[in-house]
Design an enzyme around this catalytic site. Structure first.
Site, PDB file in Angstrom:
ATOM      1  N   ARG A   1      94.790   8.340 -86.226  1.00  0.00           N
ATOM      2  CA  ARG A   1      93.631   7.823 -85.501  1.00  0.00           C
ATOM      3  C   ARG A   1      92.397   7.991 -86.387  1.00  0.00           C
ATOM      4  O   ARG A   1      92.249   9.020 -87.076  1.00  0.00           O
ATOM      5  CB  ARG A   1      93.410   8.591 -84.198  1.00  0.00           C
ATOM      6  CG  ARG A   1      94.337   8.184 -83.070  1.00  0.00           C
ATOM      7  CD  ARG A   1      94.028   6.779 -82.529  1.00  0.00           C
ATOM      8  NE  ARG A   1      94.926   6.397 -81.454  1.00  0.00           N
ATOM      9  CZ  ARG A   1      96.059   5.700 -81.608  1.00  0.00           C
ATOM     10  NH1 ARG A   1      96.434   5.292 -82.800  1.00  0.00           N
ATOM     11  NH2 ARG A   1      96.799   5.369 -80.566  1.00  0.00           N
TER      12      ARG A   1
ATOM     13  N   GLU B   1      86.964   1.173 -84.192  1.00  0.00           N
ATOM     14  CA  GLU B   1      87.685  -0.108 -84.315  1.00  0.00           C
ATOM     15  C   GLU B   1      87.206  -1.109 -83.259  1.00  0.00           C
ATOM     16  O   GLU B   1      86.909  -0.704 -82.143  1.00  0.00           O
ATOM     17  CB  GLU B   1      89.190   0.129 -84.137  1.00  0.00           C
ATOM     18  CG  GLU B   1      89.760   0.980 -85.243  1.00  0.00           C
ATOM     19  CD  GLU B   1      91.222   1.351 -85.034  1.00  0.00           C
ATOM     20  OE1 GLU B   1      91.842   0.849 -84.073  1.00  0.00           O
ATOM     21  OE2 GLU B   1      91.740   2.144 -85.835  1.00  0.00           O
TER      22      GLU B   1
ATOM     23  N   HIS C   1      94.710  -1.854 -88.436  1.00  0.00           N
ATOM     24  CA  HIS C   1      95.547  -1.168 -87.434  1.00  0.00           C
ATOM     25  C   HIS C   1      96.820  -1.976 -87.132  1.00  0.00           C
ATOM     26  O   HIS C   1      97.051  -2.397 -85.989  1.00  0.00           O
ATOM     27  CB  HIS C   1      94.734  -0.921 -86.145  1.00  0.00           C
ATOM     28  CG  HIS C   1      95.290   0.177 -85.290  1.00  0.00           C
ATOM     29  ND1 HIS C   1      94.528   1.032 -84.535  1.00  0.00           N
ATOM     30  CD2 HIS C   1      96.581   0.555 -85.050  1.00  0.00           C
ATOM     31  CE1 HIS C   1      95.301   1.878 -83.871  1.00  0.00           C
ATOM     32  NE2 HIS C   1      96.573   1.604 -84.172  1.00  0.00           N
TER      33      HIS C   1
HETATM   34  P1  NAP Z   1     104.284  13.358 -82.250  1.00  0.00           P
HETATM   35  O1  NAP Z   1     105.761  13.223 -82.386  1.00  0.00           O
HETATM   36  O2  NAP Z   1     103.725  13.959 -81.015  1.00  0.00           O
HETATM   37  O3  NAP Z   1     103.786  14.190 -83.514  1.00  0.00           O
HETATM   38  C1  NAP Z   1     102.498  14.717 -83.627  1.00  0.00           C
HETATM   39  C2  NAP Z   1     102.493  15.740 -84.756  1.00  0.00           C
HETATM   40  O4  NAP Z   1     101.151  16.161 -84.987  1.00  0.00           O
HETATM   41  C3  NAP Z   1     103.308  16.992 -84.458  1.00  0.00           C
HETATM   42  O5  NAP Z   1     103.957  17.408 -85.625  1.00  0.00           O
HETATM   43  C4  NAP Z   1     102.254  18.021 -84.042  1.00  0.00           C
HETATM   44  O6  NAP Z   1     102.739  19.311 -84.347  1.00  0.00           O
HETATM   45  C5  NAP Z   1     101.098  17.596 -84.929  1.00  0.00           C
HETATM   46  N1  NAP Z   1      99.805  17.962 -84.376  1.00  0.00           N
HETATM   47  C6  NAP Z   1      99.304  17.613 -83.178  1.00  0.00           C
HETATM   48  N2  NAP Z   1      98.084  18.155 -83.020  1.00  0.00           N
HETATM   49  C7  NAP Z   1      97.811  18.849 -84.143  1.00  0.00           C
HETATM   50  C8  NAP Z   1      96.709  19.628 -84.569  1.00  0.00           C
HETATM   51  N3  NAP Z   1      95.630  19.801 -83.800  1.00  0.00           N
HETATM   52  N4  NAP Z   1      96.765  20.201 -85.797  1.00  0.00           N
HETATM   53  C9  NAP Z   1      97.859  20.045 -86.585  1.00  0.00           C
HETATM   54  N5  NAP Z   1      98.928  19.291 -86.229  1.00  0.00           N
HETATM   55  C10 NAP Z   1      98.902  18.720 -85.022  1.00  0.00           C
HETATM   56  O7  NAP Z   1     103.570  11.949 -82.400  1.00  0.00           O
HETATM   57  P2  NAP Z   1     104.063  10.664 -83.212  1.00  0.00           P
HETATM   58  O8  NAP Z   1     104.955   9.858 -82.373  1.00  0.00           O
HETATM   59  O9  NAP Z   1     104.532  11.092 -84.564  1.00  0.00           O
HETATM   60  O10 NAP Z   1     102.649   9.877 -83.343  1.00  0.00           O
HETATM   61  C11 NAP Z   1     101.565  10.486 -83.982  1.00  0.00           C
HETATM   62  C12 NAP Z   1     100.292   9.685 -83.813  1.00  0.00           C
HETATM   63  O11 NAP Z   1     100.310   8.547 -84.673  1.00  0.00           O
HETATM   64  C13 NAP Z   1     100.044   9.060 -82.425  1.00  0.00           C
HETATM   65  O12 NAP Z   1      99.516  10.004 -81.518  1.00  0.00           O
HETATM   66  C14 NAP Z   1      99.081   7.940 -82.738  1.00  0.00           C
HETATM   67  O13 NAP Z   1      97.744   8.383 -82.618  1.00  0.00           O
HETATM   68  C15 NAP Z   1      99.383   7.598 -84.198  1.00  0.00           C
HETATM   69  N6  NAP Z   1      99.973   6.247 -84.345  1.00  0.00           N
HETATM   70  C16 NAP Z   1      99.290   5.295 -85.046  1.00  0.00           C
HETATM   71  C17 NAP Z   1      99.858   4.039 -85.187  1.00  0.00           C
HETATM   72  C18 NAP Z   1      99.164   2.938 -85.918  1.00  0.00           C
HETATM   73  O14 NAP Z   1      99.355   1.789 -85.564  1.00  0.00           O
HETATM   74  N7  NAP Z   1      98.385   3.227 -86.949  1.00  0.00           N
HETATM   75  C19 NAP Z   1     101.083   3.748 -84.613  1.00  0.00           C
HETATM   76  C20 NAP Z   1     101.747   4.751 -83.928  1.00  0.00           C
HETATM   77  C21 NAP Z   1     101.175   6.001 -83.801  1.00  0.00           C
HETATM   78  P3  NAP Z   1     102.176  20.601 -83.573  1.00  0.00           P
HETATM   79  O15 NAP Z   1     102.195  20.277 -82.116  1.00  0.00           O
HETATM   80  O16 NAP Z   1     103.123  21.689 -83.980  1.00  0.00           O
HETATM   81  O17 NAP Z   1     100.811  20.844 -84.096  1.00  0.00           O
HETATM   82  C1  8YV Z   2      99.213   0.258 -81.522  1.00  0.00           C
HETATM   83  C2  8YV Z   2      99.269   2.788 -81.973  1.00  0.00           C
HETATM   84  O1  8YV Z   2      98.488  -0.396 -82.478  1.00  0.00           O
HETATM   85  O2  8YV Z   2     101.175   3.481 -80.781  1.00  0.00           O
HETATM   86  C3  8YV Z   2     100.044   3.766 -81.166  1.00  0.00           C
HETATM   87  O3  8YV Z   2      99.529   4.865 -80.946  1.00  0.00           O
HETATM   88  O4  8YV Z   2      98.218   3.074 -82.462  1.00  0.00           O
HETATM   89  C4  8YV Z   2      99.817   1.438 -82.236  1.00  0.00           C
HETATM   90  O5  8YV Z   2     101.183   1.363 -82.143  1.00  0.00           O
HETATM   91  C5  8YV Z   2      98.375   0.515 -80.315  1.00  0.00           C
HETATM   92  O6  8YV Z   2      98.982   1.347 -79.435  1.00  0.00           O
HETATM   93  C6  8YV Z   2      98.053  -0.723 -79.487  1.00  0.00           C
HETATM   94  O7  8YV Z   2      97.704  -1.774 -80.150  1.00  0.00           O
END
Ligand code: NAP
Ligand code: 8YV
Length: 324
Positions: A233, A262, A280
């Site tokens: 994020r 964004e 994104h």
């Molecule tokens: P997840 O499985 O919940 O993993 C989150 C990771 O972050 C865990 O390893 C957690 O470990 C760590 N974490 C959380 N808070 C933390 C903190 N304050 N300090 C250090 N580490 C921390 O989530 P995910 O499915 O991998 O997704 C992660 C994030 O990616 C989503 O929440 C979303 O914001 C982002 N995302 C972006 C896109 C995009 O389109 N760019 C797409 C999908 C997801 P601990 O709990 O042990 O700290």
């Molecule tokens: C998407 C994301 O871009 O899953 C997330 O957290 O950031 C992305 O997969 C978003 O959720 C909606 O467009």
């Protein structure tokens, strides 16, 4: 209108498959933004489910007295006040797992584009400069011999780690809790990890706990040969500090898929030659977004039919359907 079908609100720019399925399976109400003023009292009292593609505040949740479930389109649900929803026994769901591989693939692509300047090299070719000026300049950066630090080794972070391990790159990670199931070196502190690696990949959730965590101190620890890749994020990066570090070459380059405000991207970032920028798109393939859309509606279906949610967020994981 069938009285037996629950009413579901579509709030924000919802994915077409979410809209199509919700309209087919429920009584649907659509509004462009999650603003209670856009709904009359009768509509507010009928709404039991909410398909969210926009920020959902505590006030908005409170404006819907019979709301039972908020299904967020995306694994990241920092824009939904899930803590408040939980206090009202409103289930919140997200879309984990179905997008992890897509996002990890895109992250590797963004890293290669940032380090090996592939979009710039293609632009050079298309501008006819290969023929007129000769070969594209050698890139000062390479993945060879570099070490990667992953900030957030969750579902997506681990998928990124596995890919980069196959590239022959040593992996470190920083999370709050050390994982028992991986052998990668764990760092209790983010700046400490940044000092130990060359490439910092940020894939933590947004929200207060990670707000501006990647700050000047962390960027300086990464150092002048360092590369930042941000796909979690935009709120996790101190954007002005990043712009200053890239401008002063206190880090070498950055690849960003997410931004603080964004879809606005600061002009200063766009002007930087050492920034590789994506709008994104990490999960943005038809197949993956359809899978996310299906999970949104499957969660609504399950909860509104009295079954457990498929993918509750942690704040709501203990909810007993029968008790709510
Ligand atoms: P997840 O499985 O919940 O993993 C989150 C990771 O972050 C865990 O390893 C957690 O470990 C760590 N974490 C959380 N808070 C933390 C903190 N304050 N300090 C250090 N580490 C921390 O989530 P995910 O499915 O991998 O997704 C992660 C994030 O990616 C989503 O929440 C979303 O914001 C982002 N995302 C972006 C896109 C995009 O389109 N760019 C797409 C999908 C997801 P601990 O709990 O042990 O700290
Ligand atoms: C998407 C994301 O871009 O899953 C997330 O957290 O950031 C992305 O997969 C978003 O959720 C909606 O467009």
């Amino acid at each position: 209108m069938s009285a037996s079908r629950p009413t579901v609100l579509l709030a924000g720019k919802v994915h077409p498959r979410v809209r199509q399925r919700v309209e087919a399976e429920f009584e649907a109400i659509s509004i462009d933004a999650a603003n209670a003023a856009l709904l009359d009292e009768d509509a507010r009292s009928r709404i039991r489910g909410l398909a969210a593609a926009t920020a959902i505040s505590a006030d908005f949740i409170d404006s819907l007295p019979n709301l039972e479930v908020i299904a967020n389109f995306g694994v990241g649900y920092d824009a939904v006040d899930a803590g408040h929803a939980a206090t009202r026994q409103v289930m919140v769901t997200n879309t984990p797992d179905v997008l992890s591989d897509e996002v990890a693939d895109t992250t590797v692509g963004l890293l290669l584009n940032t380090v090996r300047e592939l979009p710039k090299a293609e632009a050079y070719l298309r501008a006819g400069k290969w023929e007129s000026n000769g070969a594209y300049p050698l890139t000062s950066l390479s993945l060879r011999g570099r070490t990667v630090g992953i900030f957030g080794l969750g579902r997506i972070g681990l998928a990124i780690a596995k890919r980069l391990e196959a590239f022959g790159l040593p992996i470190h990670y920083h999370t709050r809790n050390k994982r028992a199931d991986v052998a990668y070196p764990w760092h209790a502190g983010l700046a400490d990890m940044a000092a130990a690696v060359d490439i910092l990949v940020v894939i933590v959730p947004g929200g207060a706990a990670t707000e501006k965590a990647v700050n000047s101190e962390v960027l300086d620890a990464l150092g002048p040969q360092g590369v930042l890749i941000s796909v979690g994020r935009g709120s996790t990066i101190d954007e002005p500090a990043l712009i200053a570090a890239l401008t002063d070459r206190r880090i070498a380059a950055a690849g960003l898929d997410v931004f603080a405000h964004e879809p606005h991207v600061p002009q200063a970032l766009m002007d930087l030659p050492n920034a590789c920028l994506l709008p994104h798109v990490a999960s943005a393939s038809v197949a993956t977004r359809n899978a996310m859309a299906d999970l949104v509606v499957d969660n609504l279906e399950a909860w509104l039919a009295g079954r457990p949610a498929l993918t509750p967020v942690p704040e709501c994981a203990g909810f007993d359907r029968a008790a709510s």
